[in-house]
Design an enzyme around this catalytic site. Structure first.
Site, mmCIF file in Angstrom:
data_model
loop_
_atom_site.group_PDB
_atom_site.id
_atom_site.type_symbol
_atom_site.label_atom_id
_atom_site.label_comp_id
_atom_site.label_asym_id
_atom_site.label_seq_id
_atom_site.Cartn_x
_atom_site.Cartn_y
_atom_site.Cartn_z
ATOM 1 C CG ASP A 183 -15.424 5.753 2.633
ATOM 2 O OD1 ASP A 183 -16.629 5.514 2.824
ATOM 3 O OD2 ASP A 183 -14.499 5.120 3.177
ATOM 4 C CG ASP A 204 -4.984 5.205 -1.092
ATOM 5 O OD1 ASP A 204 -5.657 5.593 -2.060
ATOM 6 O OD2 ASP A 204 -5.447 4.464 -0.204
ATOM 7 C CE LYS A 218 -11.104 6.314 -5.070
ATOM 8 N NZ LYS A 218 -10.634 7.421 -4.218
ATOM 9 C CD1 TRP A 219 -14.653 -1.907 -6.913
ATOM 10 C CD2 TRP A 219 -16.205 -2.174 -8.484
ATOM 11 N NE1 TRP A 219 -15.103 -3.199 -6.838
ATOM 12 C CE2 TRP A 219 -16.054 -3.390 -7.798
ATOM 13 C CE3 TRP A 219 -17.130 -2.102 -9.541
ATOM 14 C CZ2 TRP A 219 -16.790 -4.526 -8.128
ATOM 15 C CZ3 TRP A 219 -17.848 -3.239 -9.862
ATOM 16 C CH2 TRP A 219 -17.675 -4.429 -9.145
ATOM 17 C CG ASP A 220 -11.534 1.953 -2.469
ATOM 18 O OD1 ASP A 220 -10.579 1.183 -2.632
ATOM 19 O OD2 ASP A 220 -11.433 3.042 -1.872
ATOM 20 C CG ASN A 257 -10.300 0.476 0.923
ATOM 21 O OD1 ASN A 257 -9.214 0.701 0.392
ATOM 22 N ND2 ASN A 257 -11.318 1.298 0.816
ATOM 23 C CD1 TRP A 307 -2.706 1.654 0.564
ATOM 24 C CD2 TRP A 307 -1.631 2.177 2.461
ATOM 25 N NE1 TRP A 307 -3.227 2.840 1.040
ATOM 26 C CE2 TRP A 307 -2.592 3.182 2.200
ATOM 27 C CE3 TRP A 307 -0.834 2.295 3.605
ATOM 28 C CZ2 TRP A 307 -2.778 4.283 3.035
ATOM 29 C CZ3 TRP A 307 -1.017 3.394 4.430
ATOM 30 C CH2 TRP A 307 -1.985 4.373 4.146
HETATM 31 C C1 GLA Z 1 -9.133 3.818 -0.197
HETATM 32 C C2 GLA Z 1 -8.916 4.560 -1.492
HETATM 33 C C3 GLA Z 1 -8.889 6.040 -1.227
HETATM 34 C C4 GLA Z 1 -10.179 6.473 -0.580
HETATM 35 C C5 GLA Z 1 -10.422 5.662 0.684
HETATM 36 C C6 GLA Z 1 -11.797 5.926 1.243
HETATM 37 O O1 GLA Z 1 -8.026 3.919 0.632
HETATM 38 O O2 GLA Z 1 -7.763 4.131 -2.133
HETATM 39 O O3 GLA Z 1 -8.685 6.738 -2.431
HETATM 40 O O4 GLA Z 1 -11.237 6.294 -1.487
HETATM 41 O O5 GLA Z 1 -10.304 4.274 0.450
HETATM 42 O O6 GLA Z 1 -12.051 5.197 2.371
#
Ligand code: GLA
Length: 743
Positions: free
Chosen positions: A368, A550, A478-480, A482, A200
Site C-alpha cells: 500500500d 495480518d 496482492k489483492w486487498d 479492507n 481481524w
Molecule cells: C491490509 C493488509 C495488509 C496491508 C495493509 C495495507 O491490512 O492485510 O497486509 O497490505 O492492508 O494497507
C-alpha cells in the site's frame, strides 16, 4: 472407483464413492427424501426396508403424507416450508399473491460424466475420468418453478460437490427469499460441531461443541466470507480425533455472505445446511430467468480429521486451484508493508530489495501507498496511478530497477474500494455501495465501490490493467479488501432489487477476477482482506495463495495456521517472518521460531532487512535455502496435525510427500514448562517398512517405529542436532527432516 446408481424399481439414487455412500429416494409424494450418508455400503437395488415413515398416532403433529407420515419426521434432500415440515427450509419463495408455499416433485434426472461450470461463479472442475454428476429435476406445479439439484462425485477422496439451480418457467416473478446450496438430514445429533470463527488478526479459531437442540449456526453478513466465520464447518463423532473416527466436512466455495447451520429437533434429528446467507437476501426471479447457488464441497471420512483435511487439500489442489500454479514453486517474497508502512521512497525500496536479493528472496512486493498521494490510509484508493512524490521516475522505473536486480516485482491493489479523497470518488460519488437517503459509513476512511454495476467493475479493471501493462514486468498482485459492506444498497438498482446487492457484489468481484485471469493468465494473485478475512474456496479459484492474517506473530500464527489447515492446503497459506518485537502483539520471538512457523505455508519476509545485523541476515539466508529445498514438499505433500495449540503449550505438524520418501515435522513450544519429561511425537503417513534418516544426525528409524512409537524430543536429540542451546526457555521450535534411504 465411484459410481452413481438409479434404481427405477425402488426409486432410489446411490452415489457410491470408494469409501462413502450417499443414498436418496423419491418419496411416494414425489418429493426427494434422504436415506443415508456415511461409510460405503455395497450397492443394492432396494434399501426401502431402511425407511419407516413414522405416524405418531398419539401425537398432535399428525400430517398425513400419502397416509403415512408427516414430513417433519422424514429426512429430506431440499426441504420447503409450509406443509408438514417445521424445520428450516432450504428454499423459500414468495409469489405475487403472497403465498410462500411450494412443493417440489420429482420430474426427471440425468447422470453424466464430468460436470458443468456454474455460471458467473467459480466452481470445481474435473474430467470425464475424475467426476460423475447426478442432476435431479423437480418442479412445482403451481408456480412452474423448476429446481435442479446437482451432485458431483469426485474420485479424489469421494468429495461430493452440490449446488442448486432454479428456473422460473411461470408467467409471474417470484421472490427468492432463501436458496441454499445443500441440505442433509441426519437421524442423530451425536456429533460435535467444529467451527472456524474469529476476527481481524484472530482468524479461523477452532471451537468445538456438541450439537444440542435448536439451531447452531455460523454466518457472515459483512459482504465477504469474512474472518467472523469461515464458510467451513465439521461434524465429527464425539470421540473422533485427528487420527480416528467419523467426520463430515461442509465447505461453501463462495466469497460473500453465507450461512452454515445445524438444526436439531426435539426428536434429535440434525438438519445440516449451507449456502448464501438468507438474512437480508431477496432475489427477484423474473419469468424465464434462473438463479444458481454457489457450490459446497462435502467430505465424509471414517478415518479421522487428518484424513478429512488431506481429502480437502487434494480436492483443492486437483479441482479448484488454477492448475498452472498448483504445483509451481511460489517465489519467496519480501513485502515492504511492515518494513516501511506508508513511509518510503524509491531509494528506501531499492535498499530493501538489494538486501532481500542478497539473502535469496525472489520476489519484491510493493504494498500500500504507491499511488495517488497516499501517505496514510485516508486517501487515494481508486486513483490507480503512481505517486510522483514517492516514485519520481515512475513505477516502471522502479519495476525495471528491481527486476534488473534479478527479483520479480509484485504490487498491492485494493480495487473494490474508493477513498472520499480521490479523483474517482469526486467524479463518481454515485459509484459506491450506499442507500440514497443516508450518509454512508466510512470504514478505514473508505467506501466500497458498487461492484453490482458492471461499468464500475470494468472501469476500475481497465485502470489496474493499464498499470500492469505499462509497468512492464509485474508478475504478482496482492489483492486487498479492507472494510466490510455497510448500508448495503446500489443506486443503479430498483428498490425491489436492493436485497440482491450483497450477492451481485460478489458476482462483480468474480467478473473482475475473470477479466484479470483472462488478460494475464500467468499473473500470481495473492488474495488478502485485512489479512485473512476472505479466505475461501471462491477466491482460491483465482488466487492460489491468500495472506492468512495480518497477525504475523509466530505464536499467534500457530493457531491461525492450524485452524486454516483443516480445510485449505499449505500451498494456499501466505506466511511471513516479521519483526520482533511483533507489531501486532509486541511479543519477542527468535528469528528461528518465526521462520519455523512461516515455513509451513507460502514463505516470505515482511520486515526491514536493512535494520538487521549480518548474523541475522546470514540466518535468513539459511532459512531461505532450507525452504527452497522443501517447498515442493510443502506445496504438494500430505499435511497432518500432530499436537494442537488448543490442547497445551506445544504444537506439532508434519508434511510427508506422496511417495513417502521425505518428511518434515514442525514442533513449537510456547511457554517453557517446569520439571516435565520430554515430549514424544508420532509421525503419521510414513511407509512402515521403509528406513528413514533424521537429517543432521546419524539416526535411522523404520517407518513403523516413527509412526507408532514416535520420537522423543529430549536433550540427547537436541545435542545431536546441535540445537541444545536453543531449546530452553519460551518460544522454542524445531524442524525435523527425514529422508528415506530404502524403498
Ligand atoms: C491490509 C493488509 C495488509 C496491508 C495493509 C495495507 O491490512 O492485510 O497486509 O497490505 O492492508 O494497507
Amino acid at each position: 472407483m465411484g459410481q452413481i446408481y438409479f434404481e427405477a424399481g425402488s426409486q432410489q439414487f446411490h452415489i457410491q464413492g470408494e469409501n462413502s455412500s450417499y443414498i436418496m429416494h423419491i418419496l411416494p409424494s414425489g418429493e426427494l427424501g434422504h436415506l443415508y450418508y456415511g461409510k460405503r455400503i455395497e450397492h443394492q437395488a432396494d434399501f426401502s426396508q431402511q425407511f419407516a415413515p413414522y405416524n405418531y398416532g398419539m401425537s398432535r403433529d399428525i400430517f398425513p403424507l400419502d397416509d403415512s407420515a408427516a414430513l417433519d419426521f422424514v429426512a429430506l434432500e431440499y426441504p420447503t416450508y409450509g406443509t408438514s415440515d417445521f424445520r428450516q427450509p432450504a428454499i423459500e419463495v414468495r409469489q405475487c399473491n403472497g403465498s410462500r408455499i411450494v412443493k417440489f416433485v420429482y420430474e426427471s434426472h440425468q447422470i453424466e460424466k464430468n460436470k458443468q461450470p456454474i455460471e458467473a461463479m467459480p466452481s470445481a472442475f474435473g474430467t470425464d475420468e475424475t467426476v460423475i454428476t447426478l442432476t435431479i429435476y423437480l418442479t412445482d406445479a403451481v408456480t412452474k418453478l423448476r429446481l435442479a439439484l446437482s451432485y458431483s462425485l469426485f474420485m479424489t477422496g469421494d468429495v461430493i460437490t452440490r449446488h442448486a439451480k432454479i428456473e422460473n418457467n411461470g408467467v409471474e416473478s417470484v421472490q427468492l427469499l432463501r436458496f441454499l446450496s445443500m441440505n442433509i438430514d441426519f437421524d442423530t445429533k451425536a456429533y460435535d460441531m467444529m467451527t472456524f470463527t474469529g476476527s481481524w488478526i484472530r482468524e479461523r479459531e477452532l471451537e468445538v461443541a456438541p450439537l444440542r437442540r435448536g439451531i447452531q449456526s455460523i454466518s457472515s453478513s459483512r459482504g465477504a466470507s469474512s474472518a467472523t466465520a469461515n464458510p467451513f464447518f465439521v461434524l465429527k463423532g464425539h470421540h473422533t480425533t485427528d487420527f480416528h473416527g467419523e467426520a463430515y466436512g461442509f465447505n461453501l466455495m463462495y466469497s460473500g455472505n453465507h450461512v452454515g447451520q445445524v438444526e436439531v429437533t426435539p426428536y434429535d434429528q440434525a438438519r445440516v445446511q449451507q449456502g448464501v446467507n438468507y438474512f437480508d437476501f431477496n432475489w427477484e426471479l423474473a419469468p424465464n430467468t434462473s438463479f444458481q447457488s454457489p457450490e459446497v464441497a462435502i467430505v465424509y471420512t471414517a478415518d479421522g480429521l487428518n484424513d478429512l483435511t488431506q481429502t480437502y487439500h487434494d480436492f483443492y489442489r486437483e479441482h479448484m486451484i488454477n492448475q498452472y500454479w498448483v504445483k509451481k514453486e511460489r517465489p519467496i517474497l519480501i513485502n515492504n508493508w511492515e518494513a516501511t508502512y506508508f513511509d518510503f521512497d524509491e531509494t528506501k525500496l531499492l535498499e530493501l530489495a538489494k538486501k532481500a536479493k542478497a539473502v535469496g528472496v525472489e520476489l519484491f512486493v510493493l504494498d500500500d501507498g504507491w499511488f495517488g498521494h497516499r501517505d496514510s490510509d485516508n486517501s487515494s484508493l481508486g486513483d490507480w496511478y503512481y505517486d510522483p512524490k514517492k516514485l519520481p521516475y515512475g513505477l516502471k522505473h522502479l519495476v525495471d530497477q528491481i527486476t534488473d536486480l534479478g527479483l520479480q516485482f509484485g504490487l498491492w491493489i485494493e480495487p473494490e474500494m474508493v477513498s472520499p479523497d480521490s479523483d474517482l470518488y469526486r467524479s463518481h460519488p454515485d459509484w459506491i455501495i450506499c442507500v440514497s437517503d443516508r450518509t454512508p459509513t466510512q470504514g478505514r476512511n473508505q467506501y466500497v465501490l458498487d461492484f453490482t454495476n458492471n461499468e464500475v467493475v470494468d472501469t476500475v479493471y481497465e485502470m489496474i490493467a493499464k498499470v500492469i501493462r505499462e509497468s512492464g514486468d509485474i508478475s504478482y498482485i496482492k489483492w486487498d479488501w479492507n472494510r466490510p459492506l455497510t448500508e448495503i444498497g446500489s443506486l443503479q438498482l430498483p428498490p425491489q432489487k436492493q436485497q440482491e446487492v450483497a450477492h451481485r457484489y460478489v458476482l462483480g468481484l468474480y467478473r473482475f477476477y475473470n477479466h484479470l485471469m483472462n488478460d494475464f493468465p500467468h499473473l500470481l494473485v495473492e488474495g488478502c482482506a485485512s489479512g485473512g478475512s476472505r479466505f475461501d474456496g471462491g477466491i482460491l479459484a483465482y488466487s492460489p495463495q491468500i495472506w492468512a492474517s495480518d497477525d504475523s506473530d509466530a505464536v499467534e500464527r500457530l493457531k491461525i495456521q492450524y485452524g486454516t489447515s483443516f480445510c485449505y492446503p499449505l500451498s494456499t497459506i501466505g506466511a511471513h517472518v516479521s519483526a520482533s518485537p511483533n507489531h501486532q502483539v509486541h511479543r519477542t520471538t527468535s528469528l528461528k521460531m518465526r521462520g519455523d512457523v512461516a515455513f509451513f505455508g507460502i514463505f516470505g519476509y515482511e520486515l526491514d532487512l536493512t535494520m538487521l545485523s549480518e548474523g541475522e541476515l546470514t540466518e535468513i539466508a539459511a532459512q531461505i535455502t532450507m525452504y527452497k529445498s522443501y517447498r515442493q514438499l510443502i506445496i504438494t505433500g500430505d499435511f497432518s496435525r500432530i499436537l494442537s495449540p488448543y490442547d497445551s503449550n506445544e504444537t506439532a505438524w508434519s508434511v510427508v510427500d506422496k511417495s513417502k520418501t521425505k518428511a518434515i515435522v514442525g514442533y513449537y513450544r510456547t511457554l517453557a514448562p517446569a520439571y516435565k519429561l520430554p515430549t514424544r511425537i508420532k509421525i503419521p503417513q510414513l511407509q512402515p517398512e521403509m528406513i528413514y534418516t533424521l537429517k543432521g544426525t546419524k539416526r535411522t528409524y523404520r517407518g513403523d517405529e516413527l509412526m507408532n512409537w514416535g520420537i522423543e524430543l529430549n536433550l540427547v536429540l537436541f545435542e545431536e542436532l546441535g540445537i541444545l542451546g536453543q531449546m530452553s526457555g519460551d518460544h522454542v521450535s524445531l524442524i525435523l527432516a527425514f529422508d528415506c534411504i530404502t524403498r
